[in-house]
Design an enzyme around this catalytic site. Structure first.
Site, PDB file in Angstrom:
ATOM      1  N   TRP A 103       0.824  -1.214   0.000  1.00 15.58           N
ATOM      2  CA  TRP A 103       0.000   0.000   0.000  1.00 15.58           C
ATOM      3  C   TRP A 103       0.854   1.258   0.000  1.00 15.58           C
ATOM      4  O   TRP A 103       0.527   2.237  -0.680  1.00 15.58           O
ATOM      5  CB  TRP A 103      -1.001  -0.005   1.156  1.00 15.58           C
ATOM      6  N   ASP A 173      -1.849   6.762   6.082  1.00 18.17           N
ATOM      7  CA  ASP A 173      -2.944   5.941   5.554  1.00 18.17           C
ATOM      8  C   ASP A 173      -3.368   4.966   6.653  1.00 18.17           C
ATOM      9  O   ASP A 173      -2.750   3.919   6.828  1.00 18.17           O
ATOM     10  CB  ASP A 173      -2.446   5.184   4.312  1.00 18.17           C
ATOM     11  N   LYS A 197     -12.720  -1.162   6.110  1.00 20.32           N
ATOM     12  CA  LYS A 197     -11.967  -2.091   6.957  1.00 20.32           C
ATOM     13  C   LYS A 197     -12.469  -1.986   8.403  1.00 20.32           C
ATOM     14  O   LYS A 197     -12.951  -2.948   8.965  1.00 20.32           O
ATOM     15  CB  LYS A 197     -10.465  -1.793   6.935  1.00 20.32           C
TER      16      LYS A 197
END
Ligand SMILES: *Cc1c(COP(=O)(O)O)cnc(C)c1O
Length: 361
Positions: A103, A173, A197
């Protein structure tokens, strides 16, 4: 008859059952108004009330200082990979990025389309099984911000510390670890998370940004991507994802009822401890991550013989343990144990793992 199984999906992930029941009860007639939240104008008093309450509850949970805006946006964390440089890099600026896995690298690739990306540190020399310590970082003097990924959802590494970056805005993030434990928001310039999530349904992205970082967008930044436009319009410059916003608000209420983030930290700590202990004690399962850098939320593990992967997954499904297959780039297994995954799910998984090892070990 409906049934609820244990869902270890990385995202979209499990939601608290109590939240889904409230949403079901309110689905066709919200609070006696004779219509669904999905059918309300986003400008109605009813929806504005829902939206403001959700923001208020999130502010309380994370203790967000008053000089930060909370934005409810769309496009997922992936859109933030572009939106952040478009808002913070200026014309052709430079930013520092910490590469700890898939990511963070996606964020770097996208940002490099808008300016200069300095890879200030990388976990590559540790095969991404560990996080490079701050003494290994080379930050640039002229960086507009420093970006990192506190929890790498696919690799399973997580920072248990907040980087020290002087007066540079720290950008993170937090898609897969927001709300999993308390976080000192005042240490950050900007935090962002796709909701699916650990917040609510997909379709919503939460951005928490310090006010002094607004109003610096690139001259070609699309209006829809300019944080200051979203902030000025209460995240309603256009029609927001109203139902996802509402449902996330129900999750915030649920978190408060659990005792807030201190309570979630205790529960999540107990969950991760149980699972790693089971993995480390076994001959069949292994997790390669440096112990200090292990994720609490996403726990990848391998079986000693990958020919056992299929029977392991089949047996898990038979016992109502869903979505344990690892990410396609990593293989093996991954258990995502976000806030909404109860400790009983981890107990059931650990019991099944022991049973499977007895049969196949
Ligand atoms: C899931 C995830 C993303 C991608 O999120 P989208 O909302 O699908 O764009 C980005 N970063 C992290 C850390 C993630 O876990």
């Amino acid at each position: 008859m409906s049934k609820r199984l244990f869902n270890f999906c990385a995202g979209p992930a499990a939601l608290p059952e109590a939240v889904l029941q409230t949403a079901r009860d309110e689905l066709t007639d919200w609070h006696g108004k004779g219509l669904s939240v999905m059918e309300m104008s986003h400008r109605s008093d009813e929806f504005v009330g829902i939206a403001e309450q959700a923001e208020q509850d999130l502010r309380e949970l994370l203790n967000i200082p008053s000089d930060y805006k909370v934005l409810f946006l769309q496009g997922g964390a992936s859109q933030q990979f572009a939106q952040i440089p478009l808002n913070l890099l200026g014309e052709d600026g430079r930013a520092d990025y910490i590469d700890t896995g898939i990511w963070s690298r996606k964020a770097m690739e996208e940002a490099s389309r808008y300016g200069h990306v300095n890879a200030a540190a990388s976990g590559k020399e540790y095969d991404y099984f560990a996080i490079p310590g701050q003494n290994e970082w080379t930050l640039s003097a002229d960086a507009a911000y420093v970006h990192y990924t506190p929890n790498e959802t696919i690799g399973g590494v997580e920072f248990n510390w907040i980087p020290e970056v002087g007066d540079k805005p720290l950008v993170a993030d937090v898609s897969s670890d927001i709300l999993s434990r308390p976080l000192d928001v005042s240490r950050f310039g900007l935090l962002y998370a796709g909701a699916q999530k650990n917040i609510g349904p997909s379709g919503l992205t939460v951005v928490i940004v310090r006010e002094d970082l607004l109003g610096k967008a690139h001259s070609k930044c699309p209006t829809m991507l300019d944080y200051s436009v979203a902030a000025k319009n209460g995240s309603m410059y256009n029609t927001p994802p109203t139902f996802a916003w509402y449902l996330s608000g129900l999750v915030f209420k649920w978190l408060k009822a659990q005792g807030g983030l201190d309570a979630m930290e205790r529960i999540n700590d107990a969950k991760q401890r149980k699972l790693y202990t089971a993995i480390d004690a076994s001959e069949l399962y292994s997790n390669p991550i440096n112990v200090a850098d292990r994720s609490w939320m996403n726990i990848p593990f391998r079986l000693a013989d990958d020919r056992l992967d299929k029977p392991f997954l089949a047996g898990a499904e038979e016992r109502g343990l869903l979505n344990l297959k690892g990410h396609r780039s990593v293989g093996g297994m991954r258990a995502s144990i976000y806030n909404a995954v109860p400790e009983a799910a981890v107990d059931a998984l650990v019991a099944y793992m022991a049973e499977f090892e007895k049969q196949h070990g």
